[in-house]
Structures are given as C-alpha cells and as structure tokens.
Design a protein around this motif. Structure first.
Motif, mmCIF file in Angstrom:
data_model
loop_
_atom_site.group_PDB
_atom_site.id
_atom_site.type_symbol
_atom_site.label_atom_id
_atom_site.label_comp_id
_atom_site.label_asym_id
_atom_site.label_seq_id
_atom_site.Cartn_x
_atom_site.Cartn_y
_atom_site.Cartn_z
ATOM 1 N N ASN A 44 30.807 61.215 47.901
ATOM 2 C CA ASN A 44 30.719 60.217 48.946
ATOM 3 C C ASN A 44 29.447 59.387 48.736
ATOM 4 N N LYS B 267 26.501 59.154 50.152
ATOM 5 C CA LYS B 267 25.210 59.864 50.153
ATOM 6 C C LYS B 267 25.001 60.613 48.844
ATOM 7 N N ASN C 267 30.252 55.263 53.360
ATOM 8 C CA ASN C 267 30.945 56.313 52.613
ATOM 9 C C ASN C 267 32.385 55.834 52.435
ATOM 10 N N ASN D 216 28.939 54.051 48.148
ATOM 11 C CA ASN D 216 28.079 53.661 49.271
ATOM 12 C C ASN D 216 28.255 52.190 49.623
#
Lengths: 1093, 502
Positions: free
Chosen positions: A291, A293, A335, A437
C-alpha cells in the motif's frame, strides 16, 4: 492473370448449364387439365403447385390451382411427370401416360406420418470427401458443437481449449477479442506461420491480417479473426492431425487443419430457435501489493542503498508527506489500489435467432446473432452482430446449388497500449507497477479533491509511456477495432454420372475490412502539449480481398462385391490481396477531435501516413484415391502439387505425396470369436506437406526510398536482400494409430503415435552478423526439426439405463520438439548470465526444446562474513596474504563485490566468483503431459450434468510477475513479499535488500523458476430440458435451460496468477516460457436458455 | 448429350485451367517497392543510390536503430572526460562512462556503421553496370560517384578501427543470401590498409566542387578525401603523409577560419556549411537530428562535465568579458551545463525543437590545422611551425592565457599535450575527444597511457576508480576498444571476442 480467374469462374458456374441446354429445345404440344380436391372432405384446394418434372426431378414448368382447385399445364415432354404439392399435404407425382386430364385427391400430411429414424454410420469430412469414420485411414478428431454451446466464450477456439487431444489452444490474454494461439500437435515449424488452416464448409478461411498493419503485428492477435464465425452457427469441428490428412489441403495445411462445418437446412416445417446466454465474470484476486505507506518506506531505503545518501524529499516531494504542502501531501499520500481501480465486473449477453427448414427442392438455414461483452478491465469489450444464410437448392437430381452468405460486424474496444509489442506498457501492467501513494484524482493546492485525473507530466517513477495514470488511460483513451466481413460462398454440384462421377465447383469471396482507431488524449499521458504523445490520433484501415476456387471431380466406380474405390481430382486456386492505409498524427486541438483528419501535426518521423499492398497467389492440384477390400484392408494414396507466388521461379512448385492405410484386425477370422470387440484397427500413414514462408516477395532484392532526402537529393537504399536459396519447408509426417471399440460401443479408444520431421526448416528473422549490412535474414532454410509425441483419447459410456446415462471422456498427450540439424548461421545460445532477469538457453542437437539454465539461489547473505568465499568443503578461500576472499560477481569484466543483504548464488565451481560457469540446468518448460477429462451424467434425458477438467504436468515456468514485483530495482510497486526483505546485518530472510538500479539480486535463478503443473476445473454445466407436458403447455417444440460455471478452481503449486501460460513460448529453441500475467482467465457464470418454436 | 461427351468437356476444362500458364499467374511483384532487376538502369538511379549512402548517415531508414551520428557522439565522447550523465541516461550508456562495458552493451552495436558500408558496397558493385544501359552516363561521372562511395566506406571503416580495433572487412554488397558471410576479424593494420586504398581510389576521381555549397559540404569532395587521409595517416603514425594531405587542403585556398566575432557561432554551427567546413552530415528541416532530445529535454541524457568550463576552457575571474569564444554559449551553457553546441542559435538563444537540424561535423578547417600541427610535432624539428598553427586557432578563439602552457617547441611531449588540449577546446562534443586521447596515448607503444588514466580519474565516480584504472592498464590494451556486441558473436562462430571481454 485476371482472365484466367474469370475463365475459371465461368467454367465452374456455367459449364453444367451448357450441357443441359438441349433439354429446352423441344416442342410443346400437350396441355393437361385437372382439379385438385382434399381427400377427406372433397373441397377444392387452392394454390397447389402443379409442376412438370423431368427424369432428373427438375421442374420444367409449373402453375398453381385457382380458387376452385382447377389447373391447366402446358407440357413440354410427354415422357415427363407431373407433381402436385402443397404445404400440409403429401406430394403426389404422377406419370402422364398420355393423359390430358388428371384429377387428384390430396391427402393431408401430419398425424399419419410416423417418425422416421435413419441410421447410418458417422462420417468425417476432410473438407473434400466424407468418409465413414470406421474407414478413416488418417488421424482426425472431432467435436460436436453441441458440446460447447454452454460455454461463455465469444469464439469457438476458446471453447475448444483442452477438449481435443493434441490440440493446444491458449489465449494471449483474458481480454475480450484477444487472439488465441492454436497448435495442433505442437509446432513443426519455427517459421512464424504456425497456425493451422481453418476450413469452413469446404473452403479455406483466412485468419491472418497483413503484418505491416498496426494491430496485426502480433500473430496471435490476428487470430481473433475466428470471432467472425458465431459459435452457434457451427455444427461440427474436425481436426485433421497427421500429414496424410492435411496433404489434402497442401501448403497452408502444414500445421494441421481445423474443419468447421456450419449448420444447414433440413426438410421440415420452419423451426425457429432462440438461444440466449447471460454471463457474469469476475477477475480473480491479484497478487497482494504494497500500500502507499509501505511503498513510501521502501523507495527511500532502496535509493539509499544505492547512493549511500538518503533520498532528498525536498526535491522528491512524492515521499515528503508534508501536511504543509497540501498539494503533494494529498496527491502523494493515498493508498490507491490501482488494479482494482481499472477492474470491473464483466458481463456478456448473447442472443441468437435461427430459422431452419425446407422442402424437397430448397432448404435453408438462416441465423442472426447479437453478442455483447463488457470485459473485466475498464474500457475493453466486444460487440458482434452476425448473420448467415445457408441455402441449398436442388435443381434436379443431378444439379444442386449451395449458396452461403455470412456477414459479421465486430466492434472491439481494447485498452490503449503505448506500444502493443511491449506488454509492460499495458494498462493492467502499469496499474500493477504504479506507485500506490499516488491519487487517482488530483487534489488542488488547498487539498480539495478535483474531478480531474491526476496525471503529472512526470514524477520519480518516470513518465509516459513507462508510467501513466491507468484509470485516466482506461477511461479516456480509445483503441477500437471495427471489423466488417462478408463471405459469400457458391457451390455447384453436377452429377455427370449419377453416383459415379460427380463434379463440384466452389468459389468463395471474402471481403474483410478492419479498421483501427486509436486516440491518446493529453490527460492520459500528462505530457506537455508540444509533445507528440498528446492528442495523438491514429486511423488504420486494412481491406483484404480474397478469392478462392475449388473444382473437384469425385469418381466412385461401381466395383465388384467386397471392393470399393473412391477417387478425387481437385484443383484449387487462391488469390489474396490486402490493401492497407494508415495515418498517425498528433496534437489535435482538443481531446474531442479524435480523428487524424482533424488539423494536427504530422511532421515528426514517428507520425506518418502510410499505405501497404501485398498479394499472394497459390494453385494446387490433388489426386487422391481410397481403395477398400471388405472394409478390412483400406489404402489411401494421394499426390498434391502446389505452386506459390511467395517463391521465385526456381522453387515455386512442390510435389507432396501421401499414403495411409487401415487394417481392421477385428474382422480377421482369428478375432471373430472375441465378441466384445466391435472394432480393432491399426492405421499407418505417411505424408508430406510443404510450408511456404510467411512473407511475400522475399525472392527479390528490394529497394526503398528514404523517408527523407539528403541535401535535396532523393535517396534510395536496398531494403531487403534477395533470398535466392529459399525453398519449401517440407514436413514429413508419420503416424501410427490404433482404434479400439469395445462392449457395444461403450468404450472407444484412440491411440496415436506420431513424428513430424520438418526438413529445410524455415526460420524467420534469422540473426546474421550485422557486418553483412542487415541484422537478420527474413527467411532461411536452416535445418531439420522433429516434432513428436503421442495422444490417447478414451470415450466411455459406462452406464446406460432407461433413466441414467453416464459418459466419461479422457484425453492425454505429450509433444516435444527436437532439433536434428541446424545451419551454422543459427546461434546456439541465447540469453546472458550477467544481466538481471535473464536466463540462458542453449540449442542442443537431439535434445528437446524448452530447457532453462540459470543460477541456484541460496538465500541472502546475512552479514559481511557470510560473503566470504568458501571452497568445496566449506573452508574459506584465502589469498596470498592469508586474507579471506569475498565473493565477487563476473570477475574481471564486472567485478562486483557482494554486499550483505545481496542475493546469494551457489558457487558451483568454488572459485569465489559467480559467473557463467556457475550456471546450471533449472528445468524444462515443455509439459510432460497435457490433457483433459470430464464426465457427463444424464437423467431421464432431461437433466444433464457435465464437468470438464484440464491439466498439464511436469513443466516449469519463469514467474515473470514475481521477478518484477520483488526485484526492488526501480520505482515500481512491489508485492507484499518484499516486506520481509533484508534490512540490517544479521537478518535471515529469502528476500534480498532493496537496491535501486544496482546489484545482481535478480539474476536468472531457480528463485523464479516454478513448477507450473496444474489441474483446472474448467467448466461445470447443469442443463435441464423441458418435459413434453411442459412444452405443450408453453406451446413450444423444445426448450432447455442451463447453468455453467467456468474456471472455478485450479489446483497448482504455482504462485503466479495463472499456470496455463501460452506455449507460444515454445516456438523456437531459445524461448523461455515466462508468465507476465496480464488479465488472467476470469471466473465466469453463464445462464442460458434455448427454445425452438 | 451422351456421357462421354460430357466427361470430355469436363476434362477439357480442367486441363485448360491447369495449362493456363500457372507461372504467369504466380509471378507477383511488390507494388510498393523497386526490385534490383529493374534498378540500376539509369544514371539518376545511381545518383539516388549514392544519395542513399549519405542519407543513411542521418538515421536508420527502417527507424529501428539509433541514428549513426548518435553512435559517433557516444563512441567519441562517452569514454572520455567531457560528458556527464543526465537523468535520461540508460544503464548501458552509464556503464560506458563508468568503464564497466560488457559485450551485452547495446551502445557497442556497430550495425549502423556496417549498414552504411553495405549501401556503399552496393553502389560500388552495381553502378558500373549502368554504363551498359544508359549511354548518357559518362565514365567520369560514374567514377565521381564511385569515389564518393569508396571514401565513405573508408571513413566508416576508420571509425570502426578506432572504436573496435580488429573488425571484419566486408567489401562486397549483400544483395542476396549468396553474399552472406561469416567473416573472421581482420587485423587493424589490414583494415587501415584497405581504408588507405579506398581513399586513394577516391582521391583520383573525386570532384573538387559540385558547384553548390550544400553538396560541397555535405558530400565527399577531393578535400574531404584528403581530410580523411590526414586523419588516417595521423592514426597510423605516418606523419609526412598526414602533413602532405593537410597541405593539399591548406594550399587549395578554398577554406579559412570563420572570424571569431559575435556571428561566429551562428555561422559555423547554426547555419553550417561555412567556409571553414569540409564535411558535415546535412540535417535539415525535413530530417531532424536526435540531439534535441539527447541534450535538452527533461529526460536529457548528457550534460557537459563540470570540468569542461573549469579546467578545459577556464574562466577569467578578473574580467568576465575576456573569454574563450568556444566556451560559455558555444560548447556549453554555463548556468546549467547544457551541451550548447547542437542546441544554440547563437550564444543566448536556443533552437526550437522543430529546428533541431544542427549538422554533425566530421571535418573542419581547424581540424586540418591542428592535425598538421600534431604531425609536425611528431616529425620533430618543426615544433615552431606546429606551435604557430595552434596559435592561429587560439587567436581566432580568443583563448585565455590561463590555458596557454607555452610549451617548448622542441619538447614533443609538452607540445603534444598542448595540441591535445587545444583540440579538446576546439572540438568539444564533436565526437573526437576519445579518439584524440587514444591516438596520443597509444603512440610509441603506449608511452602516454597516463592520458587515459587521467581521463578516468576525471570522469569515473570515486567508488569505481580502482577497477576502472585497473581495466585501462590491461597489458594487451584491448580494454581501450569496445567489445564486439554479443549478437555478432552469437551469429558468427568465426568472430573472436576482443580478448579483454572474453
């Protein structure tokens, strides 16, 4: 040249008419009068056709009765007969016998008629002759289209997948309209032309699109042309496999023949059938990706490992996560699941309406269909409208006409691809790689989401075409192929001597028009408007005109008892002309101006207007005879001559003989006692077939003009060399077959062993040293290739009671390719052991294709000490000073010192240096066994449950997706597996450290080579046929409903998306079968309904 | 009608179909191309084929390969010390700048050069036959065209020898698969001998003028032949021959240096075909070069190395107006280190992307002067003459005093270094630097290997210094040349890889 054609045409069409002209030349003297009444109630019958018919059953002249049932008919020849027919009444034919008045009582038909069951042996049609299955001397397999009608596929090839032994069909992707690769018994040619010949209703059907045309570049893509035949129109498919069988079709049949027979009219009342299917399909779960992060943690670490300094987030704001800069904070703080964002649920609706019927003289089958599919990737779909009319007209017992006209319209929106040859630029692949992102829609400077797609001109990942906003691409860009195809086919049969000498003439025209429109709007690329990838419009059009003729003479003399003979003389011509033109411009003024005709830029070299023209002609003549004695010994011999315009005069013609035989052992006296055997036969065959190169005009040294002048001087250069040595690639096919039918036809076993030896193997684009001025030779005859294997087909009906019927079918086969001889020009090695992601392959004489070589992956160096080189017994290797030596890569040319966290490869020769000497055999990507099986269970003939499985065993595939999603080499998104990557000394893991554009962590090794054996539950169908009471209530003739589920489960150890990787890999000795999954096969559910009125 | 007759007619029809000359029916010719059998009939066709040899210098006609001029830039500059990598540089190019060259490096593919050689060979093989078909073609005209093909072929082989050392020598055209060969390498000496032979053949027949500036500068004239000869002789250490060739050009009086005033850059580089020019690839509005993308866009591949302004031209910190006209605004743009030579209209304005037709400079008059200087210095005893020539060049360019090392005319080494440095200033980014370095380094059995080592120290990142220097000290000196691209090795068993890359 043209006049030969028309001459041929006229001779076929009109010669039989000439012969019979004299029949009309007699005087008319006699008039017959009469009255027609109903036999039951004696009322006059109006509109009865009264016709004079001659000895051949041909109508000479006819009238109809008036309101009182009276008629008067002028007779031309008193020896003729008079026939009386009317719908709903039985037809009566009377001899005139000199009468001038004939009164008739017509009897109503129906009710009195009992059902007639005709029993005759099944026949297999090789396209020219129909021969009873039990007397076939060749290897052929057959499938009834009824078995396939419940599947969700748009084209027949998809449905055939895994059904027939020795026929390997795989899709190039799961997108609507994607081409299929069809291989019959593997590949006996590594020439690009490896697709089988398709024969529809006795005439070859062109499936290729000129290669210079934009979307036709990939061969497998062109194959989607089979879409033009609606599966519901197909009655039966026969696959001819051995060379003796394909010899009938000559040069274009060297890779096998698929014979498709469409439905035709049958005598009877008109029957209207309506079928409808609805399909819903889902994309299987993709591999889990990082994702936003997790990705934002990985990339700075990756860069740091290469440069030694932290990524400067002041300049690379993509990873700054700074709330004070809302534009970057929101646009690069998401995300996003890009794959999910371009995926949708797929739907199909398929309607088909057909009408069939006919009388003594004329029969018809007409159908119209509408198919509409929405693909599982946004922006893909397929719409097809097809119509077909198959007419049979029996002029007389000796003259029959057949006219088939089919028209298909297809519209196939596909995802826009920046470069169709590069799969990594495809929408799904870009979505897979896209930084998570990033936001789909742009946030403005205040951090408020806008409806605009977020398409920055470039960011750390790069720019178009390497990366772009896939959602914007899928929804705003256009790539559409529109096809219009008309195939009129005329056939005339004239029985020169009834039942003994029959002549048929066929002529088929094929007008195939394909148009490709693409448009790339600015928002999809994000690039500044001065660049040519902005508002780029393409329009390409290709028209293929194809005329084929076939003239057959079939001679079946009356033979003494126990002997039978059928012989055939066939002359075939083929003329295929393709004309294409295309225009590519860019920078139209607006994204709404999507056609190159809008004022736009054409100046750059890649923007252009182009036109192409190519023509191919072939002629073929065939003599074939089948002789049988007591149906016990059957011999078939044939000789075919081919001429092809693709060759120069020196090697233009080829002669290809074939011979095949069948011995029915079960008819021999010593087996007569074995009652349980219905048939036991051995077949042998040998045949040759010639294969021409794929391209035209290769025997000329061609000159072309430069696209530019030099200082104002027009410039010309030699664009291709003359191929003076080019000759036919000849396939020598040998086949040994066994047929065993036992227990009252309950068990039916076919076993085939074959070897196709291809001599003078043609190879396309053979690499030559470039100091010759060219980097490749278009075609060259390079050697000898063997394609061998075996097939086993078992059909059983273990249970057959009044209520229950159980059938079980099973097929299994093996095929391999071996090079026996090869030209010195042919490279013996491919790949490179010093580049990440590359595997070595070797050409080994007398060894099967498909072997992969690479390093052995041994995990990850956990710390500095672990990178010390050791000898065979595990002791450290020390240098002259007594110091330990650290592991190096490719010394001295590269001389890279392995670092902690790097991938560890086995140092096979223990010299402290990882290089090509440490490369070992990793596996073979040619399946040991492939096949399929499935039961069909029927209850009371009304409820039917059938399932089908297919499988491949013992083969390895390079998991390309795993390479690209775990290499941590660029800025592409990675799979969640990299969360366990090496980060600190001492970490023990199987995923090396992330390092941007550096290191040797993903060399071709066994880390990515996976066993891809699988067993797939392909389809399950439950069908219910309505009971007769129900049918009566509903006032329909027949009706059924069914439910099908496809691709439900796949049992495999393979970790990639789909183990069924197209074997288009195995087209040459160097191909490594690599799975770069695009759209995997979708899971789909079909609900269908059929009703006849 | 009786059956027999019907059968006879049917058979007759079949036979008619079979007999109606199949061959004619099957004889198809491409409609959108010309075939050799129909070509080589008129002198205009010879002209077009010769023009084709030149046109192939601009780009690959099939558009599949990089333009030849791009290879010439990369081969001449990437291994040297004046270019720095930009954001769009590929790994292969990066590997060359870092002296990490493998045989899989795409930039070592010589196909573009041999493609042009094949076009020249085609003209040499087939043009003479046109005399039989076209009476208006004179022997002199034919020879003039042939001399263009010979000279161009010589020039191409000369590039190959300097880049790869030993290369296969193919002197016959590939017009059919009969002509395909699997050659072994010929030694550098053999190839150079052939180059000299080609140039001599061309020399005797080449024209001195075509009566048209574009042709005089864009096509081979006798002066072009002499210029190539001078370069070849210099490479072969045949200094007297080199001086003779240079003198022929100097004495012709047809060339001169463009005065070093404000219009200098525009005349010499933007407009091209100036009085100073001898041979230039003629890019123009209908055929743009690839330099704009290479040197300017956001994905530009090369910057000028920081040392170019600092060390090679140097800057007068006292008086900024006192500057070498070849430095800021000419070779480089000082602010962002863009390679300006192919981008600028003048020292301030940049070309538009659709005006990227800067010519590729093969030989200029300045080159002749400096080649002569280098040869004179090596002959010995003529150092002052050499120094005067260098001074001429320096004066035109207002070279800074800081770069004047004032060598002793009798000191071959010092003067040689001075000439080499002047060449770097004069021909910055014109694809000559690496060949200049290598020529000077290899002289007298690699007496000046340090020239290459010093270049490495400037160009290669610190982490790779040791391995790069080690590679250049390879005792066979093979590492100074490119490997043969692996594609060639795979497709030709007779070809032996450069020993360093085995």
């Amino acid at each position: 040249m043209k006049h030969i054609f028309s001459g041929l045409l006229y001779s076929i069409l009109f010669s039989p008419l000439l012969f019979s002209v004299h029949a009309f030349a007699q005087d008319a003297t006699l008039i017959i009068r009469g009255k027609i009444v109903d036999k039951k109630d004696k009322s006059p019958v109006q509109h009865v056709s009264v016709a004079e018919v001659d000895a051949d059953g041909r109508i000479v002249r006819g009238v109809t009765t008036d309101i009182d049932g009276n008629f008067a008919l002028k007779i031309t020849d008193p020896k003729n007969k008079v026939s009386f027919s009317y719908i709903g009444y039985k037809t009566i034919t009377e001899n005139i016998k000199g009468r001038s008045t004939i009164n008739i009582n017509l009897e109503q038909a129906g009710g009195n008629l009992g059902e007639v069951i005709i029993i005759s042996g099944k026949k297999t049609d090789n396209g020219n002759l129909a021969i009873a299955d039990r007397n076939l001397t060749i290897a052929a397999s057959k499938i009834n289209a009824k078995d396939l009608e419940e599947m969700s596929s748009a084209s027949i090839d998809q449905a055939l997948q895994g059904r027939l032994s020795g026929v390997d069909i795989t899709a190039s992707s799961g997108d609507p309209g994607a081409g299929m690769s069809i291989r019959i018994r593997g590949t006996s040619s590594i020439n690009a032309g490896t697709n089988p010949l398709i024969v529809v209703d006795g005439m070859p059907y062109e499936t290729s699109i000129p290669s210079d045309f934009n979307f036709g570049t990939a061969d497998d893509q062109g194959y989607a042309q089979l879409l033009n035949i609606a599966p519901s129109d197909i009655k039966e498919i026969v696959v001819l496999k051995d060379a003796a069988a394909t010899a009938m079709w000559g040069s274009r049949a060297a890779n096998g023949v698929l014979i498709i027979t469409t439905k035709r009219g049958v005598i009877g009342r008109p029957v209207l059938t309506y079928t409808v299917r609805g399909v819903v399909s889902f994309q299987p779960k993709p591999i889990p990706l990082l994702n936003g992060k997790q990705y934002s943690n990985l990339i700075p670490e990756e860069v740091m490992n290469r440069t030694g300094t932290p990524l400067n987030t002041l300049t690379v704001k993509e990873f700054a996560y700074d709330p004070n800069d809302p534009y970057y904070y929101y646009n690069y703080g998401q995300n996003t699941d890009w794959l999910a964002a371009v995926t949708q649920t797929g739907f199909v609706q398929d309607h088909n309406l057909s009408m069939t019927g006919g009388g003594e003289k004329a029969r018809y089958f007409a159908s119209v269909g509408y198919f509409n599919q929405q693909g599982t990737t946004i922006g893909t779909g397929l719409t097809r409208i097809n119509t077909r009319i198959n007419l049979d007209y029996i002029v007389s017992e000796r003259i029959k006409f057949r006219t088939d006209i089919a028209y298909t319209y297809t519209s196939n929106p596909r995802g826009y691809s920046p470069d169709p040859k590069k799969s990594e630029y495809e929408i799904r692949n870009v979505a897979l790689n896209k930084m998570p992102n990033m936001s789909i829609y742009e946030y403005n400077e205040q951090g408020i989401m806008t409806p605009n797609y977020f398409s920055p001109a470039s960011n750390i990942q790069g720019q178009y075409p390497v990366t772009y906003n896939p959602v914007a691409m899928a929804k705003t860009a256009m790539n559409k192929i529109i096809g219009n195809r008309v195939t009129p086919h005329f056939n005339l049969q004239y029985d020169i001597i009834p039942h003994v000498l029959i002549a048929t003439g066929d002529v088929q025209f094929d007008i195939n028009n394909n148009k490709n429109n693409t448009f790339l709007p600015q928002i999809a690329t994000g690039r500044p408007t001065t660049e040519t990838v902005v508002n780029r419009a393409y329009d390409g059009d290709v028209d293929v005109f194809n005329v084929q003729t076939k003239t057959n003479l079939v001679f079946t003399p009356t033979m003494p008892a126990n002997h039978s003979l059928t012989s055939l003389l066939s002359v075939q011509t083929y003329d295929n002309k393709s004309v294409s033109n295309q225009a590519l411009t860019s920078n139209t003024a607006s994204s709404l101006l999507q056609d190159p005709s809008a004022p736009s830029r054409t100046q750059n070299p890649e923007l252009n207007v182009g036109a192409g023209y190519a023509q191919t002609r072939t002629v073929g003549a065939l003599i074939n005879a089948q002789y049988g004695y007591k149906e016990r010994y059957i011999l078939n011999v044939g000789l075919r001559g081919d001429g092809n315009s693709k060759f120069g005069p020196a090697s233009r013609y080829g002669l290809f003989p074939s011979v095949s035989a069948r011995w029915r052992i079960s008819d021999e006296s010593f087996l007569k006692s074995a009652k349980f055997i219905n048939d036991l036969s051995v077949r042998v065959s040998y045949g040759q077939a010639g294969n021409p190169p794929k391209d035209d005009y290769t025997f000329y040294n061609q000159y072309s003009s430069f696209g530019w002048s030099y200082g104002g001087l027009a410039a010309v250069y030699p664009s291709s060399m003359e191929l003076s040595h080019l000759k036919w690639e000849v396939i020598h096919g040998q086949n040994l077959g066994l047929n065993l039918i036992m227990f009252h036809n309950k068990v039916n076993i076919d076993l085939e062993v074959y070897r196709n030896r291809t001599k003078d193997l043609l190879f396309k684009d053979l690499k030559i040293p470039t100091f010759n001025g060219y980097s490749a030779v278009n075609f060259m005859n390079v050697g000898t290739l063997d394609n061998q294997g075996w097939e086993l087909n078992i059909l059983t009906s273990p249970l057959r009671t009044d209520n229950w019927a159980v059938d079980f079918n099973f097929n299994i086969s093996h095929n391999e390719n071996i090079i026996r001889e090869i030209s010195p020009y042919y490279a013996n090695k491919d790949g490179d052991a010093t580049t990440n992601g590359s595997y070595l392959t070797f050409l080994q004489i007398n060894n099967p294709f498909g072997s992969i070589y690479g390093y052995k992956f041994k995990g990850v160096y956990k710390d500095k000490d672990a990178t010390l080189a050791t000898d065979g017994v595990g002791k450290p290797i020390i240098d002259a000073n007594g110091q330990g030596i650290y592991m190096r890569f490719n010394y001295p040319a590269t001389d890279y010192l392995f670092q902690p966290g790097d991938a560890k490869y086995e140092d096979i020769n223990h010299d402290g240096n990882i290089d090509y000497k440490d490369v070992v055999y990793l596996g073979n990507s040619n399946p040991k066994l492939t096949g399929g099986f499935g039961p069909t269970i029927t209850y009371k003939g009304r409820l039917k449950l059938s399932g089908f499985f297919n499988f491949r065993t013992s083969y390895v595939v390079v998991n390309g997706t795993k390479i690209s999603t775990t290499n941590m080499y660029g800025f592409n998104n990675q799979s969640t597996a990299v969360l366990r990557r090496w980060r600190n000394p001492g970490d023990v893991t199987d995923i090396p450290r992330a390092i941007w554009n550096g290191g040797y962590n993903w060399l071709g090794s066994d880390r990515y080579v996976e066993d891809a054996s699988f067993l797939r539950f392909r389809t399950a169908t439950l069908r219910y046929n309505l009971s007769s009471q129900m049918l009566k209530k509903l006032k329909i003739k027949s009706g059924s409903v069914y439910f099908t589920a496809e691709n439900l489960v796949t049992f495999t150890k393979y970790t990639g998306q789909d183990p069924e990787v197209a074997p288009r890999g195995v087209t040459g000795p160097f191909t490594v079968v690599k799975d770069n999954s695009t759209t995997p096969p979708v899971i789909s559910f079909t609900l269908g309904l059929t009703a006849s009125f | 009608m009786n059956r027999k007759r019907i059968i006879h007619i049917a058979i007759f029809f079949v036979l008619v179909i079979l007999a109606s000359s199949c061959n004619k029916y099957l004889d198809l010719k491409p409609q959108d191309g010309i075939v050799r059998q129909e070509y080589w009939k008129t002198k205009e066709q010879v002209q077009a084929a010769v023009a084709g040899c030149y046109a192939s210098l601009l780009a690959d006609p099939a558009n599949k390969d990089k333009p030849l001029s791009e290879y010439l830039f990369m081969w001449g500059e990437l291994r040297a010390d004046m270019v720095a990598p930009g954001p769009g540089i590929s790994n292969d190019e990066m590997d060359i700048t870092e002296v990490n060259i493998l045989s899989t490096n795409k930039m070592t593919n010589w196909a573009a050069v041999y493609r042009t050689i094949n076009y020249c060979n085609t003209v040499i093989d087939f043009a003479p036959g046109v005399m039989d078909n076209d009476n208006t073609l004179t022997k002199a005209q034919l020879n003039s065209w042939l001399s263009e093909a010979y000279a161009l072929r010589g020039l191409m082989y000369f590039y190959l020898v300097r880049s790869f050392r030993d290369v296969p020598l193919k002197l016959k055209s590939t017009s059919s698969d009969n002509d395909l060969e699997q050659l072994a390498k010929s030694s550098a000496d053999t190839v150079l001998a052939q180059v000299v032979k080609d140039l001599q053949t061309a020399d005797s027949n080449a024209v001195t003028t075509y009566g048209n500036t574009v042709y005089d500068k864009g096509r081979i004239t006798r002066f072009t032949v002499k210029a190539i000869e001078a370069d070849v002789y210099l490479w072969m250490d045949k200094y007297n021959e080199c001086v003779a060739a240079c003198d022929y050009i100097i004495n012709s009086g047809k060339f001169g240096l463009i005065a070093g005033n404000s219009g200098w850059f525009n005349t010499l580089y933007y407009k091209g075909n100036s009085n100073e020019s001898i041979f230039e690839f003629q890019y123009d509005a209908q055929k743009l070069n690839s330099f704009y993308a290479m040197f300017n866009t956001s994905k530009l591949r090369y910057f000028s190395s920081a040392t170019v302004l600092e060390d090679i031209y140097t800057v007068d910190f006292v008086n900024y107006l006192n500057r070498d006209i070849r430095a800021d605004g000419s070779a480089v743009r000082a602010g962002d280190n863009l390679i300006w030579k192919f981008l600028g209209v003048n020292s301030d304005d940049m070309r538009a992307s659709d005006a990227s037709f800067a010519h590729w400079f093969v030989y200029r008059y300045a080159d002749i002067l400096l080649m002569k200087a280098e040869a004179l210095n090596q002959i010995g005893g003529r150092g002052q003459e050499a120094l005067d020539l260098v001074t001429t060049i320096r004066n035109r360019a207002h070279a800074l005093d800081q770069t004047n090392t004032n060598p002793d005319p009798a000191n071959k080494d010092a003067l040689g270094e001075f000439i080499l440095a002047e060449r770097a200033r004069e021909f910055a980014f014109e694809g000559k630097r690496w060949y200049d370095l290598l020529r000077n380094a290899k002289r007298n059995n690699y007496a000046r290997l340090d020239l290459l080592i010093n270049a490495v120290i400037k160009a290669v990142p610190a982490s790779l210094q040791v391995s790069a220097q080690g590679k250049y000290r390879d005792p066979t000196h093979s590492s100074h040349y490119f490997p043969i691209y692996y594609y060639e090795i795979q497709s030709d068993p007779n070809l032996i890889q450069n020993p360093f890359y085995k």
